[in-house]
Design a protein around this motif. Structure first.
Motif, PDB file in Angstrom:
ATOM      1  N   TYR A 195       0.830  -1.209   0.000  1.00 43.22           N
ATOM      2  CA  TYR A 195       0.000   0.000   0.000  1.00 43.22           C
ATOM      3  C   TYR A 195       0.869   1.266   0.000  1.00 43.22           C
ATOM      4  O   TYR A 195       0.555   2.249  -0.686  1.00 43.22           O
ATOM      5  N   ALA A 196       1.950   1.237   0.775  1.00 43.31           N
ATOM      6  CA  ALA A 196       2.830   2.412   0.831  1.00 43.31           C
ATOM      7  C   ALA A 196       3.441   2.709  -0.534  1.00 43.31           C
ATOM      8  O   ALA A 196       3.518   3.871  -0.949  1.00 43.31           O
ATOM      9  N   ASN A 197       3.859   1.643  -1.236  1.00 47.10           N
ATOM     10  CA  ASN A 197       4.460   1.821  -2.567  1.00 47.10           C
ATOM     11  C   ASN A 197       3.455   2.355  -3.582  1.00 47.10           C
ATOM     12  O   ASN A 197       3.843   2.903  -4.617  1.00 47.10           O
ATOM     13  N   ASN A 198       2.165   2.150  -3.271  1.00 46.61           N
ATOM     14  CA  ASN A 198       1.118   2.630  -4.180  1.00 46.61           C
ATOM     15  C   ASN A 198       0.404   3.866  -3.628  1.00 46.61           C
ATOM     16  O   ASN A 198      -0.696   4.200  -4.059  1.00 46.61           O
ATOM     17  N   ASN A 199       1.074   4.516  -2.638  1.00 44.45           N
ATOM     18  CA  ASN A 199       0.602   5.799  -2.087  1.00 44.45           C
ATOM     19  C   ASN A 199      -0.773   5.724  -1.430  1.00 44.45           C
ATOM     20  O   ASN A 199      -1.478   6.739  -1.350  1.00 44.45           O
ATOM     21  N   ASP A 200      -1.158   4.522  -0.974  1.00 44.39           N
ATOM     22  CA  ASP A 200      -2.391   4.381  -0.195  1.00 44.39           C
ATOM     23  C   ASP A 200      -1.983   4.404   1.279  1.00 44.39           C
ATOM     24  O   ASP A 200      -1.835   3.361   1.918  1.00 44.39           O
TER      25      ASP A 200
END
Length: 335
Positions: free
Chosen positions: A264-269
């Protein structure tokens, strides 16, 4: 207090070394008093496994010589097989010695010697492991084609023998190799084949060379993450969590929550990243798993750093640093 801790650490190291030395001394004394060659061979085998790496040849070479002597004297098939196994084990110890000296040619030589014995013994599992040893060795020296070649050899043999765990061992090594090369589709294909076999065998746990379905699902999730396929990655991760929960393996569960947080962090969520990091952190704190506490705190700190919230980032990184300072194999006592 720091002085006391340092002294205790030294004491701990001394005790560990003392126990190891005591065991070696006991084995060497037994060897000195042993009259029968069979007992001496058994002791040489123990010694080459227990000794420091620099001393392996001293005991392993003696084990090989003595095994050859006893093999030449026996007509009993069962005894001969047992002796050949001990000789192969000694070759395995010699292989380890040459790995520590980075002598690849010698490592390959002794893997082949052990393989030849296991082929004579028709030990399917050991044959597969030695073939995959060749793959790992060539991988370590950067020879990808040769590494895959040995994976294929092992896979063909495992299929010929209908040895399904051996198939898993070979596919796992191939998946790892393709993953390292960035060929995620090939890696994924191999992992899916492993998963199908694990489901057939009802093997959830597996082992270090033949992963069970729970670990394979997480590896599949990681591959989908690398392919930016969030939906399938999350599906695989949550299937893995369900299996780990059924096994009551809480450390693996928190590991997967951390993987999901990273996705999620890598996808800005950020919201879902923090939710999953917090789930993993809570479990890590319940288990007092400091390695994971430190890592997840750092991951949370990185999120705030990325958002430009320096105060929050420092708060979490300082917490992580404090845990890192507490992490030690030895217990610190206040006196």
């Amino acid at each position: 207090m720091k002085k006391i801790f340092f002294l205790m650490m030294l004491v701990g190291m001394s005790i560990g070394g003392y126990c190891q030395n005591k065991k070696m001394d006991s084995l060497k004394l037994e060897l000195q008093n042993a009259k029968q060659d069979t007992k001496r061979l058994r002791l040489y085998s123990y010694l080459c496994e227990e000794c420091e790496e620099k001393d392996i040849l001293k005991y392993a070479d003696s084990a090989v010589i003595l095994a050859d002597k006893l093999i030449s004297q026996t007509t009993n098939d069962k005894e001969r097989k047992s002796l050949l196994n001990k000789k192969a084990n000694a070759f395995g110890c010699i292989q380890i010695f040459y790995q520590t000296t980075n002598d690849t040619n010698k490592v390959l030589e002794y893997v082949q010697k052990a393989l030849s014995i296991y082929q004579e013994l028709k030990d399917t599992a050991a044959i597969i492991e030695r073939i995959i040893d060749f793959s790992r060795i060539y991988s370590n020296i950067g020879n990808f084609p040769k590494s895959i070649e040995y994976c294929q050899k092992g896979l063909s043999y495992a299929k010929e023998m209908n040895y399904k765990k051996g198939i898993v061992v070979c596919l796992s090594q191939m998946s790892s190799m393709y993953g390292m090369q960035g060929d995620y589709l090939q890696a994924l294909d191999n992992l899916k084949n492993i998963l199908a076999i694990d489901y057939e065998l009802k093997d959830t746990i597996g082992n270090i060379t033949a992963p069970g379905s729970a670990d394979v699902l997480i590896e599949i999730g990681n591959i989908y993450d690398n392919l930016h396929d969030i939906k399938n990655a999350l599906e695989s991760y949550h299937k893995g969590i369900s299996l780990f929960e059924a096994m009551n393996n809480k450390e693996k569960v928190l590991w997967v929550y951390n993987c999901i947080g990273v996705l999620y962090a890598n996808n800005n969520d950020i919201t879902n990243a923090l939710i999953n990091y917090q789930k993993g952190l809570s479990m890590a704190e319940d288990l007092n798993a400091k390695f994971w506490i430190r890592g997840i705190l750092s991951n949370i700190g990185n999120i705030f750093l990325k958002q430009g919230d320096i105060e929050k980032a420092l708060e979490y990184h300082n917490k992580a640093l404090k845990v890192a300072e507490e992490m030690t194999e030895y217990t610190e006592y206040n006196v």
